[in-house]
Write a protein that holds these residues in place. Structure first.
Motif, PDB file in Angstrom:
ATOM      1  N   PRO A  15       0.810  -1.228   0.000  1.00 31.77           N
ATOM      2  CA  PRO A  15       0.000   0.000   0.000  1.00 31.77           C
ATOM      3  C   PRO A  15       0.843   1.278   0.000  1.00 31.77           C
ATOM      4  O   PRO A  15       1.989   1.296   0.447  1.00 31.77           O
ATOM      5  CB  PRO A  15      -0.798  -0.103   1.308  1.00 31.77           C
ATOM      6  N   ALA A  16       0.230   2.338  -0.511  1.00 34.19           N
ATOM      7  CA  ALA A  16       0.819   3.672  -0.435  1.00 34.19           C
ATOM      8  C   ALA A  16       0.807   4.111   1.024  1.00 34.19           C
ATOM      9  O   ALA A  16      -0.093   3.771   1.785  1.00 34.19           O
ATOM     10  CB  ALA A  16       0.016   4.641  -1.287  1.00 34.19           C
ATOM     11  N   MET A  17       1.807   4.880   1.401  1.00 32.12           N
ATOM     12  CA  MET A  17       1.915   5.352   2.781  1.00 32.12           C
ATOM     13  C   MET A  17       1.395   6.788   2.877  1.00 32.12           C
ATOM     14  O   MET A  17       1.592   7.592   1.961  1.00 32.12           O
ATOM     15  CB  MET A  17       3.365   5.282   3.256  1.00 32.12           C
ATOM     16  N   VAL A  18       0.724   7.081   3.985  1.00 35.71           N
ATOM     17  CA  VAL A  18       0.202   8.413   4.242  1.00 35.71           C
ATOM     18  C   VAL A  18       0.576   8.814   5.660  1.00 35.71           C
ATOM     19  O   VAL A  18       0.915   7.974   6.493  1.00 35.71           O
ATOM     20  CB  VAL A  18      -1.334   8.488   4.067  1.00 35.71           C
ATOM     21  N   VAL A  19       0.496  10.114   5.935  1.00 32.07           N
ATOM     22  CA  VAL A  19       0.609  10.608   7.297  1.00 32.07           C
ATOM     23  C   VAL A  19      -0.744  11.205   7.650  1.00 32.07           C
ATOM     24  O   VAL A  19      -1.287  12.035   6.908  1.00 32.07           O
ATOM     25  CB  VAL A  19       1.723  11.667   7.446  1.00 32.07           C
ATOM     26  N   VAL A  20      -1.307  10.754   8.763  1.00 31.33           N
ATOM     27  CA  VAL A  20      -2.565  11.296   9.273  1.00 31.33           C
ATOM     28  C   VAL A  20      -2.223  12.263  10.395  1.00 31.33           C
ATOM     29  O   VAL A  20      -1.438  11.923  11.293  1.00 31.33           O
ATOM     30  CB  VAL A  20      -3.495  10.173   9.793  1.00 31.33           C
ATOM     31  N   THR A  21      -2.805  13.471  10.326  1.00 30.34           N
ATOM     32  CA  THR A  21      -2.623  14.451  11.400  1.00 30.34           C
ATOM     33  C   THR A  21      -3.986  14.873  11.931  1.00 30.34           C
ATOM     34  O   THR A  21      -4.996  14.809  11.222  1.00 30.34           O
ATOM     35  CB  THR A  21      -1.860  15.704  10.926  1.00 30.34           C
ATOM     36  N   SER A  22      -3.988  15.315  13.171  1.00 34.06           N
ATOM     37  CA  SER A  22      -5.212  15.808  13.790  1.00 34.06           C
ATOM     38  C   SER A  22      -4.842  16.666  14.991  1.00 34.06           C
ATOM     39  O   SER A  22      -3.676  16.707  15.402  1.00 34.06           O
ATOM     40  CB  SER A  22      -6.106  14.638  14.218  1.00 34.06           C
ATOM     41  N   ALA A  23      -5.836  17.332  15.538  1.00 33.04           N
ATOM     42  CA  ALA A  23      -5.634  18.144  16.735  1.00 33.04           C
ATOM     43  C   ALA A  23      -6.943  18.221  17.497  1.00 33.04           C
ATOM     44  O   ALA A  23      -8.031  18.193  16.902  1.00 33.04           O
ATOM     45  CB  ALA A  23      -5.156  19.542  16.364  1.00 33.04           C
ATOM     46  N   HIS A  24      -6.812  18.307  18.813  1.00 31.39           N
ATOM     47  CA  HIS A  24      -7.986  18.496  19.663  1.00 31.39           C
ATOM     48  C   HIS A  24      -7.561  19.238  20.918  1.00 31.39           C
ATOM     49  O   HIS A  24      -6.620  18.813  21.596  1.00 31.39           O
ATOM     50  CB  HIS A  24      -8.625  17.157  20.036  1.00 31.39           C
ATOM     51  N   ASP A  25      -8.245  20.317  21.201  1.00 31.06           N
ATOM     52  CA  ASP A  25      -8.038  21.063  22.437  1.00 31.06           C
ATOM     53  C   ASP A  25      -6.550  21.378  22.678  1.00 31.06           C
ATOM     54  O   ASP A  25      -6.033  21.174  23.770  1.00 31.06           O
ATOM     55  CB  ASP A  25      -8.631  20.275  23.607  1.00 31.06           C
ATOM     56  N   GLY A  26      -5.865  21.831  21.614  1.00 33.27           N
ATOM     57  CA  GLY A  26      -4.456  22.203  21.711  1.00 33.27           C
ATOM     58  C   GLY A  26      -3.476  21.058  21.609  1.00 33.27           C
ATOM     59  O   GLY A  26      -2.269  21.270  21.579  1.00 33.27           O
ATOM     60  N   GLU A  27      -3.944  19.829  21.567  1.00 36.04           N
ATOM     61  CA  GLU A  27      -3.063  18.658  21.450  1.00 36.04           C
ATOM     62  C   GLU A  27      -2.989  18.260  19.977  1.00 36.04           C
ATOM     63  O   GLU A  27      -4.005  17.998  19.339  1.00 36.04           O
ATOM     64  CB  GLU A  27      -3.629  17.503  22.288  1.00 36.04           C
ATOM     65  N   ARG A  28      -1.768  18.221  19.433  1.00 37.04           N
ATOM     66  CA  ARG A  28      -1.546  17.874  18.030  1.00 37.04           C
ATOM     67  C   ARG A  28      -0.989  16.460  17.943  1.00 37.04           C
ATOM     68  O   ARG A  28      -0.304  15.993  18.855  1.00 37.04           O
ATOM     69  CB  ARG A  28      -0.539  18.826  17.394  1.00 37.04           C
ATOM     70  N   ALA A  29      -1.244  15.826  16.800  1.00 38.69           N
ATOM     71  CA  ALA A  29      -0.735  14.473  16.617  1.00 38.69           C
ATOM     72  C   ALA A  29      -0.594  14.167  15.135  1.00 38.69           C
ATOM     73  O   ALA A  29      -1.274  14.753  14.296  1.00 38.69           O
ATOM     74  CB  ALA A  29      -1.676  13.456  17.265  1.00 38.69           C
TER      75      ALA A  29
END
Length: 174
Positions: A15-29
Protein backbone atom coordinates in the motif's frame (compact mmCIF):
# COMPACT_ATOMS: atom_id res chain seq x y z
CA UNK A 1 -7.31 -20.15 7.77
CA UNK A 2 -3.62 -20.04 6.93
CA UNK A 3 -2.15 -16.99 8.66
CA UNK A 4 0.98 -17.28 6.49
CA UNK A 5 -1.06 -17.24 3.26
CA UNK A 6 -3.04 -14.21 4.42
CA UNK A 7 0.20 -12.39 5.38
CA UNK A 8 1.65 -13.18 1.94
CA UNK A 9 -1.41 -11.78 0.17
CA UNK A 10 -1.52 -8.66 2.35
CA UNK A 11 2.22 -8.01 1.88
CA UNK A 12 1.90 -8.29 -1.90
CA UNK A 13 -0.53 -5.34 -1.98
CA UNK A 14 2.27 -2.90 -1.04
CA UNK A 15 0.00 0.00 0.00
CA UNK A 16 0.82 3.67 -0.44
CA UNK A 17 1.91 5.35 2.78
CA UNK A 18 0.20 8.41 4.24
CA UNK A 19 0.61 10.61 7.30
CA UNK A 20 -2.57 11.30 9.27
CA UNK A 21 -2.62 14.45 11.40
CA UNK A 22 -5.21 15.81 13.79
CA UNK A 23 -5.63 18.14 16.74
CA UNK A 24 -7.99 18.50 19.66
CA UNK A 25 -8.04 21.06 22.44
CA UNK A 26 -4.46 22.20 21.71
CA UNK A 27 -3.06 18.66 21.45
CA UNK A 28 -1.55 17.87 18.03
CA UNK A 29 -0.74 14.47 16.62
CA UNK A 30 0.46 12.74 13.47
CA UNK A 31 1.45 9.23 12.44
CA UNK A 32 2.49 7.13 9.47
CA UNK A 33 -0.37 4.95 8.18
CA UNK A 34 -0.48 2.11 5.69
CA UNK A 35 -4.10 1.07 6.24
CA UNK A 36 -6.40 3.50 4.38
CA UNK A 37 -8.89 3.45 1.50
CA UNK A 38 -11.83 5.12 -0.17
CA UNK A 39 -14.88 3.36 1.21
CA UNK A 40 -17.83 5.00 -0.60
CA UNK A 41 -18.38 6.93 -3.81
CA UNK A 42 -21.70 8.52 -2.89
CA UNK A 43 -21.56 9.95 -0.38
CA UNK A 44 -17.76 10.20 -0.54
CA UNK A 45 -16.09 8.42 2.38
CA UNK A 46 -12.48 7.62 3.24
CA UNK A 47 -11.31 5.29 6.01
CA UNK A 48 -8.04 5.18 7.89
CA UNK A 49 -7.14 2.50 10.38
CA UNK A 50 -5.09 3.74 13.35
CA UNK A 51 -3.26 1.62 15.89
CA UNK A 52 -4.88 1.61 19.31
CA UNK A 53 -1.40 2.00 20.78
CA UNK A 54 -0.89 5.22 18.82
CA UNK A 55 -1.14 8.72 20.30
CA UNK A 56 -2.71 9.92 17.03
CA UNK A 57 -5.48 7.35 17.35
CA UNK A 58 -6.41 8.72 20.75
CA UNK A 59 -6.40 12.33 19.51
CA UNK A 60 -8.47 11.46 16.41
CA UNK A 61 -11.15 9.88 18.59
CA UNK A 62 -11.72 13.24 20.27
CA UNK A 63 -11.15 15.46 17.22
CA UNK A 64 -13.67 16.40 14.56
CA UNK A 65 -11.20 16.87 11.70
CA UNK A 66 -8.18 15.03 10.39
CA UNK A 67 -5.90 15.31 7.38
CA UNK A 68 -4.54 12.49 5.24
CA UNK A 69 -1.23 13.48 3.59
CA UNK A 70 -0.10 11.31 0.66
CA UNK A 71 3.66 10.75 0.65
CA UNK A 72 5.65 10.93 -2.56
CA UNK A 73 8.33 8.30 -3.22
CA UNK A 74 10.97 10.93 -2.37
CA UNK A 75 9.57 11.56 1.13
CA UNK A 76 11.06 8.72 3.14
CA UNK A 77 12.29 11.35 5.65
CA UNK A 78 8.70 12.36 6.40
CA UNK A 79 7.72 8.71 6.79
CA UNK A 80 10.64 8.17 9.14
CA UNK A 81 9.70 11.17 11.31
CA UNK A 82 6.04 10.18 11.64
CA UNK A 83 6.61 6.40 11.68
CA UNK A 84 9.48 5.87 14.09
CA UNK A 85 8.69 8.37 16.85
CA UNK A 86 5.81 8.14 19.30
CA UNK A 87 3.69 11.19 20.03
CA UNK A 88 3.62 10.00 23.62
CA UNK A 89 7.25 11.15 23.89
CA UNK A 90 7.95 13.53 20.97
CA UNK A 91 6.04 16.45 19.42
CA UNK A 92 6.70 15.35 15.83
CA UNK A 93 5.00 18.46 14.48
CA UNK A 94 7.61 20.67 16.18
CA UNK A 95 10.17 18.98 13.91
CA UNK A 96 8.58 19.92 10.57
CA UNK A 97 6.86 22.81 8.80
CA UNK A 98 3.08 22.88 8.86
CA UNK A 99 0.13 25.27 8.72
CA UNK A 100 -3.01 25.23 10.80
CA UNK A 101 -6.03 23.96 8.89
CA UNK A 102 -9.71 23.61 9.78
CA UNK A 103 -10.32 22.89 13.48
CA UNK A 104 -6.57 23.28 14.11
CA UNK A 105 -5.58 20.20 12.08
CA UNK A 106 -1.88 20.38 11.11
CA UNK A 107 -1.35 20.52 7.33
CA UNK A 108 2.17 19.41 6.41
CA UNK A 109 3.82 21.86 3.99
CA UNK A 110 5.95 19.07 2.53
CA UNK A 111 2.81 17.15 1.52
CA UNK A 112 0.57 19.24 -0.77
CA UNK A 113 -1.35 16.14 -1.91
CA UNK A 114 -3.88 15.73 0.90
CA UNK A 115 -7.47 15.23 1.97
CA UNK A 116 -8.96 17.08 4.93
CA UNK A 117 -11.92 15.21 6.35
CA UNK A 118 -14.53 15.28 9.07
CA UNK A 119 -14.56 12.25 11.38
CA UNK A 120 -18.02 10.69 11.22
CA UNK A 121 -17.52 7.30 12.90
CA UNK A 122 -14.97 5.18 14.74
CA UNK A 123 -15.27 1.40 14.70
CA UNK A 124 -13.48 -0.79 17.21
CA UNK A 125 -14.16 -4.40 16.24
CA UNK A 126 -11.62 -5.80 18.68
CA UNK A 127 -8.43 -5.86 16.58
CA UNK A 128 -5.32 -3.79 17.17
CA UNK A 129 -6.51 -0.90 14.94
CA UNK A 130 -9.51 1.45 14.95
CA UNK A 131 -11.37 2.15 11.70
CA UNK A 132 -11.97 5.90 11.38
CA UNK A 133 -14.63 6.70 8.78
CA UNK A 134 -14.38 10.21 7.36
CA UNK A 135 -16.20 12.55 5.03
CA UNK A 136 -13.72 14.48 2.83
CA UNK A 137 -14.28 18.25 3.02
CA UNK A 138 -11.22 19.47 1.09
CA UNK A 139 -8.71 17.88 -1.25
CA UNK A 140 -5.58 19.20 -2.96
CA UNK A 141 -3.37 17.52 -5.52
CA UNK A 142 -0.39 19.25 -7.09
CA UNK A 143 1.91 17.98 -9.82
CA UNK A 144 3.04 14.51 -10.73
CA UNK A 145 2.93 11.90 -8.00
CA UNK A 146 4.55 8.53 -7.36
CA UNK A 147 3.46 7.19 -3.96
CA UNK A 148 5.85 6.06 -1.26
CA UNK A 149 5.03 2.38 -0.68
CA UNK A 150 5.19 0.11 2.35
CA UNK A 151 8.09 -1.75 0.69
CA UNK A 152 10.03 1.56 0.72
CA UNK A 153 9.72 1.88 4.52
CA UNK A 154 9.24 -1.66 5.84
CA UNK A 155 12.66 -1.51 7.49
CA UNK A 156 11.58 1.32 9.83
CA UNK A 157 11.04 0.49 13.50
CA UNK A 158 7.65 1.86 14.62
CA UNK A 159 7.26 4.10 17.67
CA UNK A 160 4.75 1.56 19.05
CA UNK A 161 4.28 -2.09 18.24
CA UNK A 162 0.79 -3.05 17.01
CA UNK A 163 0.35 -5.42 19.95
CA UNK A 164 0.53 -2.57 22.48
CA UNK A 165 -2.87 -1.56 23.81
CA UNK A 166 -3.87 1.69 25.46
CA UNK A 167 -5.42 1.82 28.87
CA UNK A 168 -8.34 2.32 29.34
CA UNK A 169 -9.80 0.45 26.35
CA UNK A 170 -11.26 2.48 23.49
CA UNK A 171 -14.98 2.76 22.83
CA UNK A 172 -16.52 0.00 20.68
CA UNK A 173 -18.16 2.35 18.16
CA UNK A 174 -19.10 5.94 17.79
Amino acid sequence: MSVDAFATIAASLDPAMVVVTSAHDGERAGCLVGFHAQSSIEPPRYCVWLSKANHTGRVVQRATTLAVHYLDATQRDVAELFGTQTGDEVDKLSLCAWDEGPDGVPLLRACPRRVVARRIAVLDEGGDHLCVVTEPTEATAEGRFTPLRLSDVDDLTPGHEAEERPSPPTERAR
